[in-house]
Design a protein around this motif. Structure first.
Motif, PDB file in Angstrom:
ATOM      1  N   UNK A 145       0.821  -1.214   0.000  1.00 54.39           N
ATOM      2  CA  UNK A 145       0.000   0.000   0.000  1.00 54.39           C
ATOM      3  C   UNK A 145       0.855   1.265   0.000  1.00 54.39           C
ATOM      4  N   UNK A 146       2.156   1.115  -0.104  1.00 56.40           N
ATOM      5  CA  UNK A 146       3.018   2.277  -0.256  1.00 56.40           C
ATOM      6  C   UNK A 146       3.823   2.640   0.965  1.00 56.40           C
ATOM      7  N   UNK A 147       4.635   3.697   0.834  1.00 57.46           N
ATOM      8  CA  UNK A 147       5.525   4.095   1.926  1.00 57.46           C
ATOM      9  C   UNK A 147       4.768   4.661   3.115  1.00 57.46           C
ATOM     10  N   UNK A 148       5.435   4.657   4.293  1.00 60.84           N
ATOM     11  CA  UNK A 148       6.786   4.149   4.520  1.00 60.84           C
ATOM     12  C   UNK A 148       6.828   2.625   4.506  1.00 60.84           C
ATOM     13  N   UNK A 149       7.856   2.077   3.833  1.00 62.03           N
ATOM     14  CA  UNK A 149       7.985   0.619   3.697  1.00 62.03           C
ATOM     15  C   UNK A 149       8.715   0.075   4.924  1.00 62.03           C
ATOM     16  N   UNK A 150       7.961  -0.090   5.992  1.00 58.45           N
ATOM     17  CA  UNK A 150       8.536  -0.474   7.281  1.00 58.45           C
ATOM     18  C   UNK A 150       7.732  -1.607   7.893  1.00 58.45           C
ATOM     19  N   UNK A 151       8.431  -2.555   8.492  1.00 55.41           N
ATOM     20  CA  UNK A 151       7.766  -3.715   9.078  1.00 55.41           C
ATOM     21  C   UNK A 151       6.835  -3.313  10.213  1.00 55.41           C
ATOM     22  N   UNK A 152       7.260  -2.370  11.046  1.00 55.55           N
ATOM     23  CA  UNK A 152       6.423  -1.982  12.185  1.00 55.55           C
ATOM     24  C   UNK A 152       5.192  -1.211  11.731  1.00 55.55           C
ATOM     25  N   UNK A 153       5.298  -0.483  10.633  1.00 57.58           N
ATOM     26  CA  UNK A 153       4.114   0.179  10.081  1.00 57.58           C
ATOM     27  C   UNK A 153       3.135  -0.866   9.557  1.00 57.58           C
ATOM     28  N   UNK A 154       3.644  -1.891   8.875  1.00 56.17           N
ATOM     29  CA  UNK A 154       2.788  -2.961   8.360  1.00 56.17           C
ATOM     30  C   UNK A 154       2.099  -3.711   9.493  1.00 56.17           C
ATOM     31  N   UNK A 155       2.834  -3.961  10.571  1.00 53.17           N
ATOM     32  CA  UNK A 155       2.256  -4.677  11.710  1.00 53.17           C
ATOM     33  C   UNK A 155       1.111  -3.865  12.318  1.00 53.17           C
ATOM     34  N   UNK A 156       1.322  -2.573  12.477  1.00 52.81           N
ATOM     35  CA  UNK A 156       0.265  -1.737  13.059  1.00 52.81           C
ATOM     36  C   UNK A 156      -0.955  -1.709  12.153  1.00 52.81           C
ATOM     37  N   UNK A 157      -0.726  -1.635  10.833  1.00 53.02           N
ATOM     38  CA  UNK A 157      -1.834  -1.664   9.889  1.00 53.02           C
ATOM     39  C   UNK A 157      -2.615  -2.970  10.009  1.00 53.02           C
ATOM     40  N   UNK A 158      -1.903  -4.078  10.164  1.00 47.77           N
ATOM     41  CA  UNK A 158      -2.568  -5.373  10.303  1.00 47.77           C
ATOM     42  C   UNK A 158      -3.447  -5.428  11.538  1.00 47.77           C
ATOM     43  N   UNK A 159      -2.939  -4.884  12.653  1.00 45.40           N
ATOM     44  CA  UNK A 159      -3.698  -4.892  13.905  1.00 45.40           C
ATOM     45  C   UNK A 159      -4.946  -4.019  13.788  1.00 45.40           C
ATOM     46  N   UNK A 160      -4.785  -2.783  13.317  1.00 45.82           N
ATOM     47  CA  UNK A 160      -5.947  -1.885  13.265  1.00 45.82           C
ATOM     48  C   UNK A 160      -6.971  -2.376  12.240  1.00 45.82           C
ATOM     49  N   UNK A 161      -6.490  -2.991  11.159  1.00 51.07           N
ATOM     50  CA  UNK A 161      -7.382  -3.537  10.142  1.00 51.07           C
ATOM     51  C   UNK A 161      -8.278  -4.627  10.732  1.00 51.07           C
ATOM     52  N   UNK A 162      -7.667  -5.583  11.435  1.00 55.05           N
ATOM     53  CA  UNK A 162      -8.427  -6.692  12.012  1.00 55.05           C
ATOM     54  C   UNK A 162      -9.333  -6.196  13.132  1.00 55.05           C
ATOM     55  N   UNK A 163      -8.836  -5.251  13.945  1.00 56.79           N
ATOM     56  CA  UNK A 163      -9.669  -4.706  15.019  1.00 56.79           C
ATOM     57  C   UNK A 163     -10.889  -3.992  14.447  1.00 56.79           C
ATOM     58  N   UNK A 164     -10.716  -3.286  13.350  1.00 57.22           N
ATOM     59  CA  UNK A 164     -11.844  -2.604  12.724  1.00 57.22           C
ATOM     60  C   UNK A 164     -12.848  -3.615  12.181  1.00 57.22           C
ATOM     61  N   UNK A 165     -12.346  -4.684  11.549  1.00 59.83           N
ATOM     62  CA  UNK A 165     -13.218  -5.724  10.997  1.00 59.83           C
ATOM     63  C   UNK A 165     -14.033  -6.391  12.100  1.00 59.83           C
TER      64      UNK A 165
END
Length: 298
Positions: A145-165
């Protein structure tokens, strides 16, 4: 390959390129870095980029900024590269290996995403603040989904995505300004929030603090006296706008500023915070104090 190359060309001087360049240089490889922008680490604060450039050249790296690679040609002994330097002069260099580090593109071709209503922008999936990708039930996170290309950013996105779902209450969208960036080179580089240039362009009146490693007792004891901690504040509100660091263990230190920024701290809370002694973290405190003319150990 089962052995180190004697020479290496790294095209691109973002975090990935610089990490590879620093790593191989430390192992004794003759490294050349080519960057099309007028400075290395172009997303970092300019002051930090300049300090990094000096440090890398001192270590033996050859760095060309404002330069392009016009041609790469395989030879019997490796690769021949034709460079166009900043002054317009074409030059040829011979290296054993080349690393292309000019960015990351999502692996999105041939998946039928566009037919489902997903929008692709420059090789990345466009998502909303909850990582929804524009098609029912489809979400995307991380590098795709684009920058910043960081593992910790991806992890946070995964958590908030699932929590929202799953309907978790109180979920907050990710704020890119609160994502710390770390470059694992020598010296280390870490940053958070706005650079000085970006802050000035945002029409903020600024208070900027700096504190050098050379003035810190722990850094001196460690033999790590090259480095700087820089903090940027809104002069009117005291809000922490950005923090930029270069030196030993700054990838560990930056989290202190990340916590503060997430909590919307001001200079008052940071100045009142007690930092342990002797530590490298004291430089964070001194940088904040310096921004407001109150540095103690200079």
């Amino acid at each position: 390959p089962d052995s180190l190359p004697k020479s290496l060309l790294v095209i691109g001087s973002g975090a990935i390129g610089i990490e590879f360049a620093s790593f191989y240089s430390a192992l004794g490889v003759d490294v050349t870095v080519v960057e099309v922008q007028n400075r290395i680490l172009p997303v970092e604060d300019e002051e930090i980029s300049k300090l990094a450039h000096v440090a890398f050249v001192k270590q033996g790296l050859t760095i060309h900024t404002g330069a392009t690679v016009e041609q790469l040609r395989n030879t019997a002994h490796g690769v021949s590269a034709r460079l166009r330097t900043a002054n317009g002069i074409a030059t040829e260099i011979a290296v054993e290996r080349v690393i292309m580090a000019v960015g990351i593109t999502g692996n999105v071709e041939g998946l039928g995403l566009e037919e489902q209503g997903v929008r692709i922008d420059r090789g990345h999936i466009v998502v909303d603040e909850w990582c929804r990708a524009g098609a029912p039930g489809l979400y995307a996170i991380g590098d795709v989904v684009g920058p910043p290309w960081l593992a910790h950013k991806a992890m946070r996105e995964g958590v908030l995505c699932v929590e929202k779902i799953t309907g978790v209450e109180g979920v907050r969208p990710l704020n890119p300004a609160n994502v710390p960036g770390c470059t694992y080179c020598t010296p280390q580089i870490a940053s958070l929030g706005l650079t000085e240039r970006a802050a000035r362009e945002s029409a903020h009146e600024l208070r900027i603090g700096r504190y050098p490693y050379a003035a810190n007792g722990k850094a001196i004891a460690l033999g790590e006296t090259e480095g700087l901690v820089k903090t940027i504040f809104d002069a009117k509100t005291g809000a922490l706008l950005g923090a930029h660091m270069i030196g030993a263990e700054v990838t560990e230190l930056i989290q202190g500023f990340a916590i503060g920024k997430t909590l919307e701290t001001t200079e008052a809370e940071l100045m009142a915070t007690i930092f342990p002694h002797p530590t490298l973290s004291e430089m964070m405190h001194e940088s904040v104090l310096d921004a407001f003319g109150r540095a103690l150990h200079v």
